[in-house]
Design a protein around this motif. Structure first.
Motif, PDB file in Angstrom:
ATOM      1  N   SER A 106      22.059  78.928  16.917  1.00  0.00           N
ATOM      2  CA  SER A 106      22.354  80.422  16.272  1.00  0.00           C
ATOM      3  C   SER A 106      23.139  80.443  15.061  1.00  0.00           C
ATOM      4  O   SER A 106      23.236  81.262  14.175  1.00  0.00           O
ATOM      5  CB  SER A 106      22.588  81.600  17.167  1.00  0.00           C
ATOM      6  N   ASP A 194      15.248  81.313  10.204  1.00  0.00           N
ATOM      7  CA  ASP A 194      15.468  82.744  10.199  1.00  0.00           C
ATOM      8  C   ASP A 194      14.688  83.594   9.821  1.00  0.00           C
ATOM      9  O   ASP A 194      13.818  83.520   8.759  1.00  0.00           O
ATOM     10  CB  ASP A 194      16.843  82.907   9.251  1.00  0.00           C
ATOM     11  N   ARG A 195      14.410  84.708  10.614  1.00  0.00           N
ATOM     12  CA  ARG A 195      13.378  85.365  10.443  1.00  0.00           C
ATOM     13  C   ARG A 195      13.982  87.005  10.162  1.00  0.00           C
ATOM     14  O   ARG A 195      14.231  87.567  11.093  1.00  0.00           O
ATOM     15  CB  ARG A 195      12.455  85.601  11.580  1.00  0.00           C
ATOM     16  N   GLU A 196      14.218  87.097   8.940  1.00  0.00           N
ATOM     17  CA  GLU A 196      14.735  88.447   8.534  1.00  0.00           C
ATOM     18  C   GLU A 196      15.918  88.647   9.248  1.00  0.00           C
ATOM     19  O   GLU A 196      16.199  89.898   9.709  1.00  0.00           O
ATOM     20  CB  GLU A 196      13.820  89.396   8.683  1.00  0.00           C
ATOM     21  N   GLY A 197      16.897  87.936   9.471  1.00  0.00           N
ATOM     22  CA  GLY A 197      18.111  88.091  10.005  1.00  0.00           C
ATOM     23  C   GLY A 197      18.282  87.645  11.536  1.00  0.00           C
ATOM     24  O   GLY A 197      19.349  87.678  12.288  1.00  0.00           O
ATOM     25  N   THR A 198      16.874  87.199  12.029  1.00  0.00           N
ATOM     26  CA  THR A 198      17.095  86.581  13.609  1.00  0.00           C
ATOM     27  C   THR A 198      16.847  85.090  13.298  1.00  0.00           C
ATOM     28  O   THR A 198      15.929  84.931  13.317  1.00  0.00           O
ATOM     29  CB  THR A 198      15.825  87.415  14.154  1.00  0.00           C
ATOM     30  N   PRO A 199      17.845  84.301  13.767  1.00  0.00           N
ATOM     31  CA  PRO A 199      17.790  83.004  13.682  1.00  0.00           C
ATOM     32  C   PRO A 199      17.174  82.507  15.165  1.00  0.00           C
ATOM     33  O   PRO A 199      17.601  83.078  16.370  1.00  0.00           O
ATOM     34  CB  PRO A 199      19.260  82.797  13.645  1.00  0.00           C
ATOM     35  N   SER A 200      16.744  81.373  15.167  1.00  0.00           N
ATOM     36  CA  SER A 200      16.184  80.668  16.539  1.00  0.00           C
ATOM     37  C   SER A 200      16.122  79.047  15.754  1.00  0.00           C
ATOM     38  O   SER A 200      15.963  78.660  14.799  1.00  0.00           O
ATOM     39  CB  SER A 200      15.050  81.104  16.625  1.00  0.00           C
TER      40      SER A 200
END
Length: 226
Positions: A106, A194-200
């Motif tokens: 993250s 990162d998908r529009e501010g959401t990391p994985s």
């Protein structure tokens, strides 16, 4: 009594002749002396051996030692932090650098900035992130990353073929997706999508082609350049 006339005349003639001879001798001596005095002195002979000319100074070296003329070679570097919690990769091109710090879960940061002629660099990213490093012997970068209150020392050796820093950006199913990958020399990969501010954690890429599939859509990751 005889007249003394002829005898006196003869004596007078003799005296006159002697006087004339005496005057001529005196004049000759004087003339010879004057001639000797007026004769210029012979010049002192000079040595015919001339002093050797000094050897010409060698031309200055064409190689400049000015640090500004030194060129940092283009290359990529990838390694791990000293605590083995994260990876760091740096790509250097034309005197500038881009770096990526990633823990594979993250925490990540993209940083960029100039590389000084002596190989030192200070790269900055968002939210106050900073990387201070120095290129050593052209074979590795040693430095630190400050991110979110953490301080991470790292060593990034020069990348071999297939290793280094990769990046991809696309719109997948209507969402903006950005991915970063660090491929190490031993084949390990660390990355985040990162998908529009959401990391994985990021899926693996093919280092030979950069091919990767994100959320069912094929993408191509390319080497990240400054």
């Amino acid at each position: 009594m005889k007249r003394p006339g002829p005898l006196l005349t003869l004596l007078a003639g003799l005296l006159l002749g002697l006087l004339t001879l005496t005057l001529d001798a005196t004049a000759g001596t004087r003339n010879a002396s004057s001639s000797d005095q007026e004769k210029p002195a012979s010049p002192t002979p000079t040595s015919s051996t001339a002093s050797p000319a000094p050897a010409p100074s060698p031309p200055p070296s064409s190689r400049s030692s000015s640090p500004s003329s030194s060129k940092i070679a283009d290359a990529s570097y990838a390694g791990r932090t000293d605590d083995d919690s994260s990876s760091v990769a740096v790509s250097v091109r034309d005197g500038r650098a881009i770096a990526y710090f990633c823990d594979g879960r993250s925490k990540e940061s993209w940083l960029k900035g100039p590389v000084r002629p002596d190989g030192s660099m200070r790269l900055t990213g968002s939210h106050g992130a900073a990387l201070d490093g120095t290129l050593r012997d052209g074979s590795r970068i040693r430095g630190t990353v400050d991110l979110d209150g953490g301080h991470y020392a790292f060593t990034a050796p020069k990348a071999v073929k297939g290793s280094g820093l990769y990046r991809a950006a696309a719109t997948v199913r209507g969402a903006k997706v950005e991915g970063g990958w660090i491929v190490l020399a031993d084949g390990r990969q660390v990355g985040i999508v990162d998908r529009e501010g959401t990391p994985s954690s990021a899926p693996r890429i093919d280092p030979e082609t950069g091919a990767v599939t994100v959320d069912g859509q094929p993408l191509t990751a390319t080497p990240a350049l400054p």
